[in-house]
Design an enzyme around this catalytic site. Structure first.
Site, PDB file in Angstrom:
ATOM      1  N   LYS A  95      -2.091  -8.862   2.796  1.00 19.43           N
ATOM      2  CA  LYS A  95      -2.645  -9.154   4.107  1.00 19.43           C
ATOM      3  C   LYS A  95      -3.224 -10.553   4.117  1.00 19.43           C
ATOM      4  O   LYS A  95      -3.008 -11.324   5.033  1.00 19.43           O
ATOM      5  CB  LYS A  95      -3.764  -8.150   4.403  1.00 19.43           C
ATOM      6  CG  LYS A  95      -3.239  -6.767   4.630  1.00 19.43           C
ATOM      7  CD  LYS A  95      -4.356  -5.743   4.691  1.00 19.43           C
ATOM      8  CE  LYS A  95      -4.959  -5.498   3.326  1.00 19.43           C
ATOM      9  NZ  LYS A  95      -5.664  -4.209   3.236  1.00 19.43           N
ATOM     10  N   LYS A 113       3.726 -12.226  -3.679  1.00 20.01           N
ATOM     11  CA  LYS A 113       3.113 -10.917  -3.554  1.00 20.01           C
ATOM     12  C   LYS A 113       2.899 -10.664  -2.063  1.00 20.01           C
ATOM     13  O   LYS A 113       2.509 -11.561  -1.337  1.00 20.01           O
ATOM     14  CB  LYS A 113       1.769 -10.949  -4.272  1.00 20.01           C
ATOM     15  CG  LYS A 113       1.003  -9.658  -4.147  1.00 20.01           C
ATOM     16  CD  LYS A 113      -0.436  -9.846  -4.563  1.00 20.01           C
ATOM     17  CE  LYS A 113      -1.267  -8.684  -4.048  1.00 20.01           C
ATOM     18  NZ  LYS A 113      -2.686  -8.943  -4.028  1.00 20.01           N
ATOM     19  N   HIS A 122       0.839  -1.206   0.000  1.00 17.38           N
ATOM     20  CA  HIS A 122       0.000   0.000   0.000  1.00 17.38           C
ATOM     21  C   HIS A 122       0.872   1.253   0.000  1.00 17.38           C
ATOM     22  O   HIS A 122       0.604   2.214  -0.716  1.00 17.38           O
ATOM     23  CB  HIS A 122      -0.908   0.026   1.237  1.00 17.38           C
ATOM     24  CG  HIS A 122      -1.753  -1.196   1.399  1.00 17.38           C
ATOM     25  ND1 HIS A 122      -1.649  -2.040   2.467  1.00 17.38           N
ATOM     26  CD2 HIS A 122      -2.695  -1.731   0.595  1.00 17.38           C
ATOM     27  CE1 HIS A 122      -2.492  -3.037   2.331  1.00 17.38           C
ATOM     28  NE2 HIS A 122      -3.148  -2.882   1.199  1.00 17.38           N
TER      29      HIS A 122
HETATM   30  O1  ME8 Z   1      -8.208  -3.540  -4.027  1.00 17.59           O
HETATM   31  N1  ME8 Z   1       2.794  -4.530  -4.372  1.00 17.59           N
HETATM   32  O2  ME8 Z   1      -7.894  -2.565  -1.953  1.00 17.59           O
HETATM   33  P1  ME8 Z   1      -6.615  -3.329  -1.389  1.00 17.59           P
HETATM   34  C1  ME8 Z   1       2.387  -3.368  -4.872  1.00 17.59           C
HETATM   35  N2  ME8 Z   1     -10.213  -1.407  -2.090  1.00 17.59           N
HETATM   36  N3  ME8 Z   1       1.200  -2.809  -4.589  1.00 17.59           N
HETATM   37  C2  ME8 Z   1       0.385  -3.453  -3.740  1.00 17.59           C
HETATM   38  C3  ME8 Z   1       0.753  -4.691  -3.169  1.00 17.59           C
HETATM   39  C4  ME8 Z   1       2.034  -5.226  -3.525  1.00 17.59           C
HETATM   40  N4  ME8 Z   1       2.502  -6.360  -3.028  1.00 17.59           N
HETATM   41  N5  ME8 Z   1      -0.252  -5.079  -2.374  1.00 17.59           N
HETATM   42  C5  ME8 Z   1      -1.210  -4.133  -2.428  1.00 17.59           C
HETATM   43  C6  ME8 Z   1      -8.542  -2.792  -3.132  1.00 17.59           C
HETATM   44  N6  ME8 Z   1      -0.833  -3.139  -3.247  1.00 17.59           N
HETATM   45  C7  ME8 Z   1      -9.734  -1.890  -3.335  1.00 17.59           C
HETATM   46  C8  ME8 Z   1      -9.343  -0.761  -4.267  1.00 17.59           C
HETATM   47  S1  ME8 Z   1      -9.879   1.501  -5.577  1.00 17.59           S
HETATM   48  C9  ME8 Z   1     -11.261   2.311  -6.074  1.00 17.59           C
HETATM   49  C10 ME8 Z   1     -10.449   0.203  -4.574  1.00 17.59           C
HETATM   50  C11 ME8 Z   1      -1.573  -1.899  -3.523  1.00 17.59           C
HETATM   51  O3  ME8 Z   1      -6.525  -2.950   0.034  1.00 17.59           O
HETATM   52  C12 ME8 Z   1      -1.872  -1.736  -4.998  1.00 17.59           C
HETATM   53  O4  ME8 Z   1      -2.094  -0.378  -5.278  1.00 17.59           O
HETATM   54  O5  ME8 Z   1      -6.656  -4.750  -1.750  1.00 17.59           O
HETATM   55  C13 ME8 Z   1      -3.176  -2.489  -5.136  1.00 17.59           C
HETATM   56  O6  ME8 Z   1      -3.854  -2.125  -6.316  1.00 17.59           O
HETATM   57  C14 ME8 Z   1      -3.888  -2.043  -3.883  1.00 17.59           C
HETATM   58  O7  ME8 Z   1      -2.836  -1.971  -2.884  1.00 17.59           O
HETATM   59  C15 ME8 Z   1      -4.982  -2.986  -3.427  1.00 17.59           C
HETATM   60  O8  ME8 Z   1      -5.409  -2.597  -2.148  1.00 17.59           O
END
Ligand code: ME8
Length: 514
Positions: free
Chosen positions: A315, A312, A38
């Site tokens: 969480k 990857k 994130h």
């Molecule tokens: O998908 N490497 O939320 P989310 C790089 N709420 N970026 C990462 C990552 C990683 N290992 N893990 C997470 C959602 N991300 C929705 C989005 S938008 C209108 C709604 C980042 O909490 C990356 O930007 O699962 C990914 O797209 C996002 O966290 C997903 O966060």
């Protein structure tokens, strides 16, 4: 862009209206603690926001949390709390994460905000009024973590979600549908007219292939879930979390500033997101905006995953590296630098504590930090702390020629790694220049004229390079620029600053690790 004709009466004259730039991160689910993945998206958007501010543009940078829908409701159930309690506990954690990585966001949206919910209902109602919504039945395989139905071709290992590797559930629902299929041609035209709409190109091609294979209508509501924004014309149902979530980019502008609607000034946005949510952003989102009669996004950059030992970080997969630890040990600047230096922005890439330490030591401490301290101490020793007034040597002028323009163009494309490479080439060039000109020998030999030129060139090169680096590492570069007597943070050309300024002392920017 940016040039506006003056009102009549002053024919032929132009005034420069301030260019605006609106950048967003995904809003993160409040179903677990924030992690480096994130932070990565947040830092990326922050670098762009800071860079555009340095160009003198009017910038709005948005991040926040996604609090409705199954991903949050199910986690709350597992923890025995209400979804609201979960959000109230975790949203501040995401806010803190943004602050810790030094994100300069102008607002932090929570989808539970009243202002967001009201505006979501208005837009969804408009889509309904425009005739793009109907009632139907949907049956398919559903992943509650993605909040998404999967097509047969996406399912892996029997019956697992390709992203979360958990069992999919068979769901049948009577609900409201968004007529996505009606937007196939509009989307194809949008992609044809604006090749930069989705970058990098391989992601654009992926989205376009998805569109061309034929679009199916998608659920706009959830009949069984209570945790969401009520459908305005059918309050028994809630709006499907993805539509409520995507709309955050639009709604925030309407209530982020008291008594002021920023939509006209900033819409449309430049979105930063990772590949996991490409389809929602590159296909559903522009179609939904068109259905509401609104302008589609300006563009979006799809980045890859940061990987820890090949996995990857996530969480739900449980292999999370805590950004707090990294920041405590190396500082936010070093983290910001490392992520975009080590992994080519757009690709997946490995990160590791050992990788951090290596780059910290060789690049930040030695190449940049030492250059800064060396230059300042030579100015102190040989010129009583005053930058000489002298002409820089042509080889340095040449090395800097076009650098700012190149970095700007790369950052226009959100090419964060390439831009950083371009800037780092300047850092290395300055180090080579020190080694080649050996100012200490010039001092010994009493070659005062050349020493003036060399020291001026080094101070000026460091100033211009640090301004370019400032978006990446605001703290360290800020300290160095202060020490160099540079108050402004606006980007500047090599040679624009005359000598004569008094420089100050500077503690090591990146102290050596024990
Ligand atoms: O998908 N490497 O939320 P989310 C790089 N709420 N970026 C990462 C990552 C990683 N290992 N893990 C997470 C959602 N991300 C929705 C989005 S938008 C209108 C709604 C980042 O909490 C990356 O930007 O699962 C990914 O797209 C996002 O966290 C997903 O966060």
């Amino acid at each position: 862009m940016g040039l506006r004709r003056q009102p009549r009466g002053n024919p032929g004259a132009y005034s420069r209206a301030r260019v605006s730039f609106y950048v967003t991160t995904p809003i993160y689910y409040v179903n677990g603690e924030p992690h480096l993945g994130h932070a990565y998206s947040t830092i990326a958007a922050d670098i762009l926001a800071r860079h555009h501010r340095q160009r003198g543009e009017e910038v709005f940078f948005l991040t926040g949390t996604d609090e409705f829908g199954e991903p949050v409701a199910q986690q709350a159930e597992r923890e025995g709390v209400t979804p609201r309690e979960l959000g109230d506990r975790l949203a501040p954690r995401f806010k803190e994460m943004a602050a810790k990585v030094n994100a300069s966001n102008d607002f932090f949206i929570r989808t539970t905000d009243e202002g967001h919910q009201r505006r979501v209902q208005e837009v969804v109602q408009r889509v309904y009024d425009n005739g793009h919504v109907y009632e139907g039945t949907y049956e398919g395989w559903y992943c509650p973590r993605c909040a998404d139905f999967k097509t047969e071709s996406e399912i892996v290992d029997g019956n697992l979600c390709p992203i979360h590797k958990i069992e999919l559930t068979r769901e049948k629902q009577d609900n409201w549908f968004f007529r996505l299929s009606a937007f196939q041609e509009d989307l194809e035209r949008l992609y044809a007219d604006r090749p930069e709409f989705v970058t990098p190109d391989f992601r654009r091609n992926e989205a376009l292939a998805f569109i061309r294979q034929g679009l199916r209508d998608v659920s706009l509501s959830r009949p069984t879930l209570k945790w969401g924004v009520p459908v305005p014309w059918d309050p028994e149902q809630v709006i499907y979390v993805w539509f409520d979530a995507l709309l955050n980019y639009y709604t925030a502008l309407s209530y982020a500033r008291d008594g002021e609607d920023l939509t006209g000034r900033f819409w449309p946005a430049f979105h930063i997101l990772a590949k996991d949510i490409l389809k929602f952003h590159a296909v559903y989102w522009p179609a939904f905006l068109l259905a509401a009669g609104l302008e589609p996004p300006k563009r979006m950059f799809i980045h890859g995953y940061l990987l820890m030992e090949g996995h990857k970080m996530s969480k739900s997969l449980g292999n999370v590296l805590d950004p707090d630890e990294v920041i405590a040990k190396f500082g936010a600047d070093a983290l910001r630098y490392y992520c975009f230096r080590e992994v080519s922005f757009g690709q997946d890439g490995q990160i590791s504590p050992a990788g951090f330490e290596a780059r910290y030591e060789t690049e930040l401490a030695n190449e940049y930090g030492n250059l800064a301290n060396r230059t300042l101490s030579m100015l102190e020793r040989y010129r009583a702390g005053v930058v000489p007034e002298a002409e820089p040597e042509p080889e340095l002028v040449e090395a800097f020629d076009g650098a700012q323009g190149a970095v700007r163009s790369l950052l226009d494309e959100a090419e964060l790694t390439q831009a950083l490479e371009r800037i780092w080439a300047l850092v290395r060039r300055l180090n080579q220049y020190v080694e080649k000109t050996r100012p200490w020998d010039l001092a010994k030999a009493g070659d005062e004229g050349r020493l003036d030129r060399v020291l001026y060139g080094l101070a000026e090169g460091l100033r211009v390079t640090s301004l370019l680096l400032h978006a990446y590492m605001p703290e360290a570069t800020g300290k160095l620029l202060d020490a160099l007597g540079e108050d402004s943070r606006e980007l500047s050309e090599f040679g624009a600053h005359p000598g004569g300024r008094t420089v100050g002392g500077l503690d090591p920017l990146f102290p050596k690790l024990d």
